[in-house]
Design an enzyme around this catalytic site. Structure first.
Site, mmCIF file in Angstrom:
data_model
loop_
_atom_site.group_PDB
_atom_site.id
_atom_site.type_symbol
_atom_site.label_atom_id
_atom_site.label_comp_id
_atom_site.label_asym_id
_atom_site.label_seq_id
_atom_site.Cartn_x
_atom_site.Cartn_y
_atom_site.Cartn_z
ATOM 1 N N GLU A 90 18.381 20.050 -9.615
ATOM 2 C CA GLU A 90 17.062 20.237 -8.981
ATOM 3 C C GLU A 90 17.140 20.022 -7.470
ATOM 4 O O GLU A 90 16.284 19.365 -6.880
ATOM 5 C CB GLU A 90 16.006 19.309 -9.595
ATOM 6 N N TYR A 141 10.771 30.318 -7.907
ATOM 7 C CA TYR A 141 11.227 28.929 -8.061
ATOM 8 C C TYR A 141 12.734 28.891 -8.338
ATOM 9 O O TYR A 141 13.201 29.464 -9.328
ATOM 10 C CB TYR A 141 10.479 28.219 -9.185
ATOM 11 N N GLU A 150 16.577 26.490 -8.008
ATOM 12 C CA GLU A 150 17.247 25.191 -7.878
ATOM 13 C C GLU A 150 18.723 25.424 -7.643
ATOM 14 O O GLU A 150 19.242 26.474 -7.984
ATOM 15 C CB GLU A 150 17.146 24.401 -9.189
ATOM 16 N N HIS A 159 21.170 22.536 -16.309
ATOM 17 C CA HIS A 159 19.808 22.011 -16.336
ATOM 18 C C HIS A 159 18.970 23.040 -17.083
ATOM 19 O O HIS A 159 18.664 24.099 -16.548
ATOM 20 C CB HIS A 159 19.283 21.808 -14.905
ATOM 21 N N ASP A 165 20.955 17.678 -17.210
ATOM 22 C CA ASP A 165 19.665 17.481 -17.854
ATOM 23 C C ASP A 165 19.482 18.610 -18.861
ATOM 24 O O ASP A 165 19.011 19.685 -18.524
ATOM 25 C CB ASP A 165 18.564 17.487 -16.783
ATOM 26 N N ASP A 172 19.235 13.701 -20.718
ATOM 27 C CA ASP A 172 20.464 13.956 -19.958
ATOM 28 C C ASP A 172 21.688 13.566 -20.788
ATOM 29 O O ASP A 172 21.705 12.503 -21.410
ATOM 30 C CB ASP A 172 20.428 13.151 -18.653
ATOM 31 N N HIS A 207 14.292 10.807 -13.711
ATOM 32 C CA HIS A 207 15.475 10.689 -14.584
ATOM 33 C C HIS A 207 16.409 9.607 -14.083
ATOM 34 O O HIS A 207 16.552 9.414 -12.869
ATOM 35 C CB HIS A 207 16.285 11.994 -14.593
#
Ligand SMILES: *[C@@H]1O[C@H](CO)[C@@H](O)[C@H](O)[C@H]1NC(C)=O
Length: 302
Positions: A57, A93, A95, A150, A184, A229, A267
């Site tokens: 992220e 969006y 990451e 992720h 994650d 995770d 996290h």
């Protein structure tokens, strides 16, 4: 005398290398977080624990966030480098996966983004794994591949099932015997039932070991308890080298309140420690040469 003693020592009793690998979802890690001294300070403490740390992220299209973090980590006696994936995502969006590693004894050998274009199921991953192959200065293990992931929470089970194809792709490509899958995975609570977890190919393959159990809580919030995770290891040699695995509870370890910790992330990092051996004789070579030379000089042999 001392030359032979040193040589003997590093052959018989090579220096141990406690090697820590971590995966941390740093929750929207971008300009704002890196600009806050308090948050940056905690992230630096988390990453410094690790020889290789996968951050997830991360929002850093210009590369300034990671540079700032690496600058905060670096000291004259402890240097880090970073590899960032491209921005990954389907729409606006996105990451990045970022690997930060101690540059002294670790080198990046190869890297690639999983294509995710299987004709039968194209574009499974919201954030395609960005796979890295490391070279370590340890005779106990020189070759290590890390597959980061992720998942999108609602698609956790589909993405984790497809992650097995990534794993197979990596094995075909590199013939590497030591592979870690981590990140994650959203592998718990409402996103992935225990039953579903057990049916995954990543779970039924007897050669893959899940190091973070279903009962582990990787969430910071007191009110939740989910094993999102995970760290998975493949390969007999790698599996045998694992000394321990678990979460790093930075709320407790750094004496933070729940609210302070949540500013950093929702996290906890997951970590594992490997028992490696440094290639000690190689690092001792320059000093050995000097010793031999001075020995020869003392007795007027050169
Ligand atoms: C982390 O530490 C805090 C503070 O000691 C504790 O309240 C919390 O339950 C711990 N969380 C986990 C997941 O271990």
């Amino acid at each position: 005398m001392s030359v032979w003693f040193l040589l003997l020592l590093c052959t018989v009793w090579p220096p141990a290398w406690s090697f820590r690998i971590c995966a941390f979802n740093a929750q929207h890690f971008g300009d704002k977080k890196v600009a806050s001294d308090d948050i940056l300070d905690v992230v630096v403490k988390i990453v410094r624990r690790c020889d290789i740390c996968l951050l997830q992220e991360v929002h850093d299209p210009k590369g300034v966030v990671v540079s700032k973090l690496v600058a905060a980590l670096n000291r004259p006696d402890d240097a880090f480098l970073a590899v960032s994936s491209p921005s990954l995502g389907r729409k606006s969006y996105t990451e990045q996966y970022v690997f930060i590693y101690r540059s002294f004894r670790i080198r990046v050998r190869d890297q690639y983004k999983y294509e995710d274009d299987d004709p039968s199921a194209p574009d499974v991953f919201a954030r395609e794994p960005y796979v890295i192959r490391f070279a370590l200065e340890s005779s106990a293990m020189q070759d290590l591949v890390i597959i980061p992931q992720h998942t999108e929470p609602e698609k956790a089970s589909t993405e984790l099932e497809a992650l097995y194809d990534v794993f197979m792709d990596v094995r075909r490509r590199w013939n590497c015997k030591n592979i870690i899958l981590m990140g994650d995975f959203n592998a718990g609570c409402k996103y992935l039932s225990k039953k579903k977890t057990k049916s995954l190919r990543l779970h039924t393959d007897p050669e893959i070991r899940w190091l973070i159990s279903d009962s582990t809580d990787t969430t910071v919030k007191e009110s939740t308890s989910c094993p999102y995770d995970r760290i998975l290891v493949y390969g007999q040699k790698l599996t045998n080298l694992v000394e321990s695995a678990g979460i790093y509870n930075f709320t407790k370890e750094l004496d933070l309140s729940e609210a302070e910790a949540l500013k950093v992330s929702d996290h906890y990092p997951v970590e594992m420690e490997l028992d490696l051996i440094l290639d000690g004789c190689r690092t001792l070579l320059p000093s050995l040469t000097l010793l031999i030379l001075s020995f020869l000089a003392t007795y007027h042999l050169v």
